[in-house]
Design a protein around this motif. Structure first.
Motif, PDB file in Angstrom:
ATOM      1  N   SER A  83     -39.579 -21.031  35.840  1.00 33.26           N
ATOM      2  CA  SER A  83     -39.027 -21.388  37.098  1.00 33.26           C
ATOM      3  C   SER A  83     -39.275 -22.760  37.446  1.00 33.26           C
ATOM      4  O   SER A  83     -40.223 -23.297  37.588  1.00 33.26           O
ATOM      5  CB  SER A  83     -39.412 -20.450  38.272  1.00 33.26           C
ATOM      6  OG  SER A  83     -38.905 -21.025  39.516  1.00 33.26           O
ATOM      7  N   THR A  84     -38.002 -23.554  37.455  1.00 35.94           N
ATOM      8  CA  THR A  84     -38.142 -24.921  38.005  1.00 35.94           C
ATOM      9  C   THR A  84     -37.722 -24.985  39.500  1.00 35.94           C
ATOM     10  O   THR A  84     -38.344 -26.137  40.132  1.00 35.94           O
ATOM     11  CB  THR A  84     -37.215 -25.717  37.210  1.00 35.94           C
ATOM     12  OG1 THR A  84     -35.947 -25.201  37.244  1.00 35.94           O
ATOM     13  CG2 THR A  84     -37.657 -25.699  35.640  1.00 35.94           C
ATOM     14  N   THR A  87     -36.253 -20.171  41.378  1.00 35.77           N
ATOM     15  CA  THR A  87     -35.726 -18.806  40.993  1.00 35.77           C
ATOM     16  C   THR A  87     -35.632 -18.489  39.594  1.00 35.77           C
ATOM     17  O   THR A  87     -35.783 -19.501  38.676  1.00 35.77           O
ATOM     18  CB  THR A  87     -34.062 -18.933  41.606  1.00 35.77           C
ATOM     19  OG1 THR A  87     -33.608 -19.992  40.536  1.00 35.77           O
ATOM     20  CG2 THR A  87     -34.022 -19.060  42.730  1.00 35.77           C
ATOM     21  N   VAL A  88     -35.658 -17.494  39.042  1.00 35.74           N
ATOM     22  CA  VAL A  88     -35.629 -17.072  37.371  1.00 35.74           C
ATOM     23  C   VAL A  88     -34.531 -16.180  37.251  1.00 35.74           C
ATOM     24  O   VAL A  88     -34.283 -15.234  38.092  1.00 35.74           O
ATOM     25  CB  VAL A  88     -36.936 -16.378  36.945  1.00 35.74           C
ATOM     26  CG1 VAL A  88     -36.991 -16.166  35.566  1.00 35.74           C
ATOM     27  CG2 VAL A  88     -38.042 -17.321  37.348  1.00 35.74           C
ATOM     28  N   GLN A  89     -33.525 -16.413  36.309  1.00 36.89           N
ATOM     29  CA  GLN A  89     -32.470 -15.552  35.895  1.00 36.89           C
ATOM     30  C   GLN A  89     -33.276 -14.317  35.099  1.00 36.89           C
ATOM     31  O   GLN A  89     -33.451 -14.640  34.048  1.00 36.89           O
ATOM     32  CB  GLN A  89     -31.329 -16.090  35.225  1.00 36.89           C
ATOM     33  CG  GLN A  89     -30.360 -15.284  34.838  1.00 36.89           C
ATOM     34  CD  GLN A  89     -29.017 -15.979  34.252  1.00 36.89           C
ATOM     35  OE1 GLN A  89     -29.023 -17.371  34.067  1.00 36.89           O
ATOM     36  NE2 GLN A  89     -28.304 -15.206  33.574  1.00 36.89           N
ATOM     37  N   LEU A  90     -33.093 -13.090  35.606  1.00 34.55           N
ATOM     38  CA  LEU A  90     -33.606 -12.003  34.868  1.00 34.55           C
ATOM     39  C   LEU A  90     -32.448 -11.307  34.112  1.00 34.55           C
ATOM     40  O   LEU A  90     -31.312 -11.035  34.539  1.00 34.55           O
ATOM     41  CB  LEU A  90     -34.126 -10.981  35.836  1.00 34.55           C
ATOM     42  CG  LEU A  90     -35.510 -11.297  36.384  1.00 34.55           C
ATOM     43  CD1 LEU A  90     -35.744 -10.350  37.336  1.00 34.55           C
ATOM     44  CD2 LEU A  90     -36.574 -11.703  35.501  1.00 34.55           C
ATOM     45  N   ILE A  91     -32.712 -10.937  32.834  1.00 39.84           N
ATOM     46  CA  ILE A  91     -31.816 -10.225  32.075  1.00 39.84           C
ATOM     47  C   ILE A  91     -32.652  -8.811  31.627  1.00 39.84           C
ATOM     48  O   ILE A  91     -33.367  -8.781  30.809  1.00 39.84           O
ATOM     49  CB  ILE A  91     -31.091 -11.033  30.648  1.00 39.84           C
ATOM     50  CG1 ILE A  91     -30.534 -12.265  31.176  1.00 39.84           C
ATOM     51  CG2 ILE A  91     -30.359  -9.952  29.815  1.00 39.84           C
ATOM     52  CD1 ILE A  91     -30.246 -13.025  30.049  1.00 39.84           C
ATOM     53  N   LEU A  92     -32.165  -7.928  32.241  1.00 36.91           N
ATOM     54  CA  LEU A  92     -32.763  -6.661  32.162  1.00 36.91           C
ATOM     55  C   LEU A  92     -31.985  -5.571  31.051  1.00 36.91           C
ATOM     56  O   LEU A  92     -30.956  -5.176  31.479  1.00 36.91           O
ATOM     57  CB  LEU A  92     -32.842  -5.997  33.502  1.00 36.91           C
ATOM     58  CG  LEU A  92     -33.396  -6.737  34.815  1.00 36.91           C
ATOM     59  CD1 LEU A  92     -33.331  -5.816  35.880  1.00 36.91           C
ATOM     60  CD2 LEU A  92     -34.831  -7.053  34.632  1.00 36.91           C
TER      61      LEU A  92
END
Length: 138
Positions: A83-84, A87-92
């Motif tokens: 995370s910069t 936020t983190v993009q999650l791919i579930l």
């Protein structure tokens, strides 16, 4: 208090009671569906989830009860993204099941991934209903 204002107050109270009962009914149905997924872990702690997921591949996830009062659930997932900006993009992609799913359930998932036209399949209605009862793509 006049008779009219009492009746209006009574109607509002009845409407509020029905709304609460409706919400409780929806929540109960959602909980039943979640328990049927096999990847709802209930009251698992954050540390417990971290331990369970430590050797899992990226995209593996589980759903558990939230420890925060404002939320019902928390998703714990394995991600390699840093995370910069907070936020983190999650791919579930891969649910972590509480136990090994039945062959029947795994077959249902495989069929639902391959087609959205369950009603067109040459199957008995009872089996079509079973296939349609699980709406998740994982």
């Amino acid at each position: 208090m006049t008779c009219q204002s009492f009746e209006a107050s009574e109607r509002r109270a009845d409407a509020n009671t029905r709304a609460v009962e409706s919400d409780e009914s929806h929540i109960a149905l959602a909980m039943k569906e979640l328990k049927n997924t096999g990847w709802y872990w209930g009251s698992l702690t954050a540390n417990g989830a971290k331990e369970i997921l430590q050797d899992a591949t990226e995209g593996t996830f589980l759903l558990r009860d939230s420890s925060q009062r404002d939320y019902l659930f928390t998703i714990s997932a394995v991600t390699s993204a840093a995370s910069t900006n907070g936020t983190v993009q999650l791919i579930l992609t891969k649910p972590l099941y509480t136990s090994t799913p039945s062959l029947q359930h795994l077959s249902r998932i495989a069929i639902n991934r391959r087609t959205q036209q369950i009603q067109a399949l040459p199957l008995p209605n009872r089996l079509k209903d079973y296939l349609l009862d699980y709406t998740y793509n994982v």
